[in-house]
Design a protein around this motif. Structure first.
Motif, PDB file in Angstrom:
ATOM      1  N   GLU A 173      15.792  49.183   7.501  1.00  0.00           N
ATOM      2  CA  GLU A 173      15.076  49.829   8.601  1.00  0.00           C
ATOM      3  C   GLU A 173      14.012  50.797   8.099  1.00  0.00           C
ATOM      4  O   GLU A 173      13.426  51.560   8.882  1.00  0.00           O
ATOM      5  N   LYS A 174      13.825  50.825   6.794  1.00  0.00           N
ATOM      6  CA  LYS A 174      12.773  51.649   6.172  1.00  0.00           C
ATOM      7  C   LYS A 174      12.940  53.146   6.417  1.00  0.00           C
ATOM      8  O   LYS A 174      11.961  53.889   6.475  1.00  0.00           O
ATOM      9  N   VAL A 175      14.183  53.576   6.613  1.00  0.00           N
ATOM     10  CA  VAL A 175      14.399  55.025   6.680  1.00  0.00           C
ATOM     11  C   VAL A 175      14.919  55.561   5.344  1.00  0.00           C
ATOM     12  O   VAL A 175      14.834  56.755   5.068  1.00  0.00           O
ATOM     13  N   PHE A 176      15.470  54.642   4.528  1.00  0.00           N
ATOM     14  CA  PHE A 176      15.923  55.041   3.195  1.00  0.00           C
ATOM     15  C   PHE A 176      15.014  54.411   2.132  1.00  0.00           C
ATOM     16  O   PHE A 176      14.489  53.317   2.314  1.00  0.00           O
ATOM     17  N   ARG A 177      14.895  55.105   1.011  1.00  0.00           N
ATOM     18  CA  ARG A 177      14.155  54.548  -0.120  1.00  0.00           C
ATOM     19  C   ARG A 177      14.946  53.410  -0.744  1.00  0.00           C
ATOM     20  O   ARG A 177      16.163  53.342  -0.652  1.00  0.00           O
ATOM     21  N   ASP A 178      14.230  52.543  -1.421  1.00  0.00           N
ATOM     22  CA  ASP A 178      14.867  51.345  -1.985  1.00  0.00           C
ATOM     23  C   ASP A 178      15.482  51.640  -3.357  1.00  0.00           C
ATOM     24  O   ASP A 178      15.062  51.112  -4.385  1.00  0.00           O
ATOM     25  N   GLU A 179      16.498  52.489  -3.359  1.00  0.00           N
ATOM     26  CA  GLU A 179      17.181  52.840  -4.606  1.00  0.00           C
ATOM     27  C   GLU A 179      18.288  51.838  -4.916  1.00  0.00           C
ATOM     28  O   GLU A 179      18.591  50.957  -4.102  1.00  0.00           O
ATOM     29  N   ASN A 180      18.896  51.983  -6.079  1.00  0.00           N
ATOM     30  CA  ASN A 180      20.062  51.178  -6.444  1.00  0.00           C
ATOM     31  C   ASN A 180      21.229  51.534  -5.516  1.00  0.00           C
ATOM     32  O   ASN A 180      21.824  52.608  -5.625  1.00  0.00           O
ATOM     33  N   VAL A 181      21.514  50.620  -4.610  1.00  0.00           N
ATOM     34  CA  VAL A 181      22.462  50.913  -3.536  1.00  0.00           C
ATOM     35  C   VAL A 181      23.871  51.169  -4.063  1.00  0.00           C
ATOM     36  O   VAL A 181      24.548  52.120  -3.652  1.00  0.00           O
ATOM     37  N   ILE A 217      25.374  66.290   1.765  1.00  0.00           N
ATOM     38  CA  ILE A 217      24.422  65.587   2.638  1.00  0.00           C
ATOM     39  C   ILE A 217      22.994  65.870   2.189  1.00  0.00           C
ATOM     40  O   ILE A 217      22.148  64.966   2.122  1.00  0.00           O
ATOM     41  N   ASN A 218      22.731  67.122   1.850  1.00  0.00           N
ATOM     42  CA  ASN A 218      21.418  67.518   1.357  1.00  0.00           C
ATOM     43  C   ASN A 218      21.034  66.719   0.107  1.00  0.00           C
ATOM     44  O   ASN A 218      19.937  66.158   0.017  1.00  0.00           O
ATOM     45  N   VAL A 219      21.942  66.647  -0.842  1.00  0.00           N
ATOM     46  CA  VAL A 219      21.683  65.914  -2.088  1.00  0.00           C
ATOM     47  C   VAL A 219      21.394  64.441  -1.789  1.00  0.00           C
ATOM     48  O   VAL A 219      20.417  63.866  -2.281  1.00  0.00           O
ATOM     49  N   VAL A 220      22.240  63.858  -0.964  1.00  0.00           N
ATOM     50  CA  VAL A 220      22.113  62.437  -0.673  1.00  0.00           C
ATOM     51  C   VAL A 220      20.804  62.144   0.071  1.00  0.00           C
ATOM     52  O   VAL A 220      20.089  61.189  -0.253  1.00  0.00           O
ATOM     53  N   GLU A 221      20.485  63.001   1.024  1.00  0.00           N
ATOM     54  CA  GLU A 221      19.260  62.772   1.789  1.00  0.00           C
ATOM     55  C   GLU A 221      18.015  63.006   0.941  1.00  0.00           C
ATOM     56  O   GLU A 221      17.004  62.327   1.121  1.00  0.00           O
ATOM     57  N   SER A 222      18.090  63.961   0.022  1.00  0.00           N
ATOM     58  CA  SER A 222      16.960  64.173  -0.893  1.00  0.00           C
ATOM     59  C   SER A 222      16.683  62.914  -1.699  1.00  0.00           C
ATOM     60  O   SER A 222      15.534  62.586  -1.992  1.00  0.00           O
ATOM     61  N   THR A 223      17.750  62.227  -2.050  1.00  0.00           N
ATOM     62  CA  THR A 223      17.599  61.027  -2.867  1.00  0.00           C
ATOM     63  C   THR A 223      17.156  59.823  -2.039  1.00  0.00           C
ATOM     64  O   THR A 223      16.337  59.021  -2.490  1.00  0.00           O
ATOM     65  N   LEU A 224      17.679  59.716  -0.825  1.00  0.00           N
ATOM     66  CA  LEU A 224      17.494  58.478  -0.071  1.00  0.00           C
ATOM     67  C   LEU A 224      16.426  58.538   1.025  1.00  0.00           C
ATOM     68  O   LEU A 224      15.696  57.562   1.233  1.00  0.00           O
ATOM     69  N   LEU A 225      16.360  59.653   1.721  1.00  0.00           N
ATOM     70  CA  LEU A 225      15.472  59.714   2.880  1.00  0.00           C
ATOM     71  C   LEU A 225      13.997  59.593   2.507  1.00  0.00           C
ATOM     72  O   LEU A 225      13.541  60.198   1.556  1.00  0.00           O
ATOM     73  N   ILE A 226      13.262  58.809   3.311  1.00  0.00           N
ATOM     74  CA  ILE A 226      11.810  58.745   3.170  1.00  0.00           C
ATOM     75  C   ILE A 226      11.212  59.835   4.050  1.00  0.00           C
ATOM     76  O   ILE A 226      11.533  59.919   5.243  1.00  0.00           O
ATOM     77  N   LYS A 227      10.388  60.692   3.422  1.00  0.00           N
ATOM     78  CA  LYS A 227       9.910  61.841   4.196  1.00  0.00           C
ATOM     79  C   LYS A 227       8.592  61.564   4.889  1.00  0.00           C
ATOM     80  O   LYS A 227       7.893  60.636   4.589  1.00  0.00           O
TER      81      LYS A 227
END
Lengths: 227, 227
Positions: A173-181, A217-227
């Motif tokens: 859905e393009k809300v998360f970056r395409d990291e190693n899941v 949550i902060n750590v995870v969102e910093s890594t995954l969320l597209i700003k």
DNA sequence: CAATAAAAAACGGACGTTCGTCTTTTTTCT
DNA sequence: AGAAAAAAGACGAACGTCCGTTTTTTATTG
């Protein structure tokens, strides 16, 4: 969502858990009266978890358990057929309820971002409410018989799978970056587990369960969320 | 920095470690010839770690250790005075070398950002090279006598302190965001530990030590770095 | 509602085994 | 041969488990 809601869920479930144990082990539990059996199963499990927060299950003798629970050794063996079976029994039921509660909670989320937050919070809250149980399940898994060990591993992977699915959904859905899941889910799990494995540390430092959850949550969102 | 460098450090250190153990326990070790003593200490420690990667130290009997090491029970007791002392001995030395190598490595870094990367990589590499040792130290800490348990906790906190200091430095120099430093260090530690606690998982998934280290660095920098 | 009988559960001593440790004997090495 | 090290075996303590007995609870009877 507030932590107190969770505590209620768990406390209410306590009898329910023992009831399930009784159901699933009707043949090996020699006590006929259901009410009595459930009461004493709770006593036995509480005593086991209390002792095993201080020493290992191996190091706990049936005599220790007898003293802590206030039941005789003979009586104890009316509730399980061997010490090892007691271990399996507690572990299996612990996994079962943890997984169920977690799945229930996440189902309430809308969209991957909220589901992810909810998954993290739920897991940390749940492990807070059932801390001794979670600790016991983790630390004593290696003392399980081989086949039950496999089930424990599967359960661990299944919990991780929940997060993997959420992250994949978010990437699509393009809300998360395409990291190693898979790695992302792994380190999330690592952070979640730290809360119940190092409880002494966080307690000493007066870190609240909400502080910790928010930070993760902060750590995870910093890594995954597209700003 | 390449992983192979680390393996060399550790392998070279192996005799050195046993030498240190011998020095520090000269009174309780009854073997006179140094070379012989060191050789057999290595055998004993290797055997212990091998057994304890499959079952707990409590569950390992001296008879098991005798079979695995190829030494008689009587001979074993020339190298330590009790089973508990053997546990303490391995743990104490493991902590010592881990801390020393880690500090050495970080000293080479310039500025907080590089130090942080170096700290993470060093720790993961080191725990990879000494996996059984790290696993043993973590999982068996609770079976230590009270006073030695305290030392284990101090050691854990000291490792964390290394990261706390680096992060604080980074915040002062305005290269890191002003996050909760203690929590940041905690979750870093949690991710580092996952590498040696869940080795089976990462091995099955063919995740390399570098993949993992890079990902953790990515997560940490996403949280801390000011862009 | 007592009194009694039956059922259920708890008790705790005893057994066989295994453990950590110690002592004695044998082997190895110089 | 004599010192040093290893092996072998013995010992008591502690363990999990079992089982005959006692106590408690429930059901039955008058």
């Amino acid at each position: 969502m507030i932590y107190n809601d969770f505590k209620k869920i768990v406390n209410i479930s306590k009898e329910e858990i023992s009831g399930q144990i009784l159901e699933q082990n009707r043949d090996s539990i020699k006590i006929k009266k259901e009410k009595r059996a459930i009461e004493n199963l709770i006593r036995i499990i509480d005593a086991t978890l209390a002792i095993c927060s201080k020493k290992s299950f191996q190091a706990m003798s049936i005599r220790d358990l007898s003293a802590e629970s206030g039941m005789s050794r003979g009586a104890l063996y009316s509730y399980f057929t061997s010490k090892e079976e007691l271990l399996v029994l507690i572990q299996a039921q612990g996994r079962e309820i943890a997984n169920r509660v977690l799945c229930d909670q996440i189902a309430h989320g809308n969209g991957p971002a909220e589901k992810l937050r909810l998954g993290i919070k739920s897991h940390i809250y749940l492990s807070e409410a059932m801390q001794t149980w979670f600790y016991f399940t983790y630390i004593e898994a290696r003392n399980l018989p081989k086949d039950e060990q496999k089930r424990a591993i599967e359960s661990e992977l299944q919990t991780e799978k929940i997060f993997i699915d959420i992250i994949n959904e978010g990437i699509q859905e393009k809300v998360f970056r395409d990291e190693n899941v898979v790695l992302a889910a792994s380190v999330i799990k690592a952070m979640l587990q730290d809360w119940y494995l190092k409880r002494w540390k966080y307690q000493n430092r007066k870190v609240s369960v909400d502080d910790y959850a928010d930070f993760v949550i902060n750590v995870v969102e910093s890594t995954l969320l597209i700003k």
